[in-house]
Design a protein around this motif. Structure first.
Motif, short mmCIF file in Angstrom:
data_model
loop_
_atom_site.label_atom_id
_atom_site.label_comp_id
_atom_site.label_asym_id
_atom_site.label_seq_id
_atom_site.Cartn_x
_atom_site.Cartn_y
_atom_site.Cartn_z
N LEU A 132 0.83 -1.21 0.00
CA LEU A 132 0.00 0.00 0.00
C LEU A 132 0.87 1.26 0.00
N ILE A 133 1.90 1.28 0.84
CA ILE A 133 2.80 2.44 0.90
C ILE A 133 3.50 2.64 -0.45
N MET B 150 -7.50 8.32 -3.89
CA MET B 150 -7.27 6.99 -4.47
C MET B 150 -8.28 5.99 -3.92
N ASN C 168 2.53 1.66 -3.46
CA ASN C 168 1.57 2.13 -4.48
C ASN C 168 1.16 3.57 -4.24
N THR C 169 1.08 3.97 -2.99
CA THR C 169 0.69 5.34 -2.67
C THR C 169 1.78 6.32 -3.09
N LEU C 170 3.04 5.94 -2.89
CA LEU C 170 4.14 6.86 -3.18
C LEU C 170 4.49 6.92 -4.66
N ASP D 90 -2.11 5.39 -8.30
CA ASP D 90 -3.09 5.92 -7.35
C ASP D 90 -2.48 6.95 -6.41
N ALA D 91 -1.34 7.52 -6.78
CA ALA D 91 -0.65 8.45 -5.90
C ALA D 91 -1.44 9.75 -5.69
N GLY E 227 -9.49 2.13 -2.73
CA GLY E 227 -8.87 1.03 -1.99
C GLY E 227 -9.02 -0.28 -2.73
#
Length: 99
Positions: A20-21, A34, A23-25, A29-30, A36
């Motif tokens: 998750l971290i 975004m 993909n977020t960074l 989906d940054a 879930g």
């Protein structure tokens, strides 16, 4: 320093949290808002019985017992294709994803 931080985050949040971290960074989906992902999994929770009493008796040596129990729990979970997700004091959160 960044590699150490990444390893600490991976230990703290487990495999699902690390993904998750990441993909977020850097993922698509940054951007804010975004969506879930639904993840099917089995969660197990266990803790050391009478931990408060154990702490009073062992005092500073209590961490040796906790680390020993954690080693047994982690080995048993990974041997059954699970993932030790999080340790909080005397408690362990464990995860198994169905095949």
């Amino acid at each position: 320093v960044l590699i150490k931080l990444a390893k600490l985050l991976q230990q703290a949040y487990g495999a699902a949290g690390a993904k998750l971290i990441r993909n977020t960074l850097v993922g698509p989906d940054a951007a804010a808002g975004m969506s879930g992902n639904i993840v099917n999994a089995f969660f197990g929770f266990c803790d050391i019985r009478n931990f408060t009493d154990l702490t009073e008796v062992l005092q500073n040596d209590v961490m040796k017992v906790v680390n020993s129990v954690a080693g047994h729990v982690h080995r048993a979970v990974t041997a059954s294709e699970g993932f030790p997700n999080k340790n909080i004091g005397d408690a362990f959160l464990l995860v198994w994803k169905p095949a």
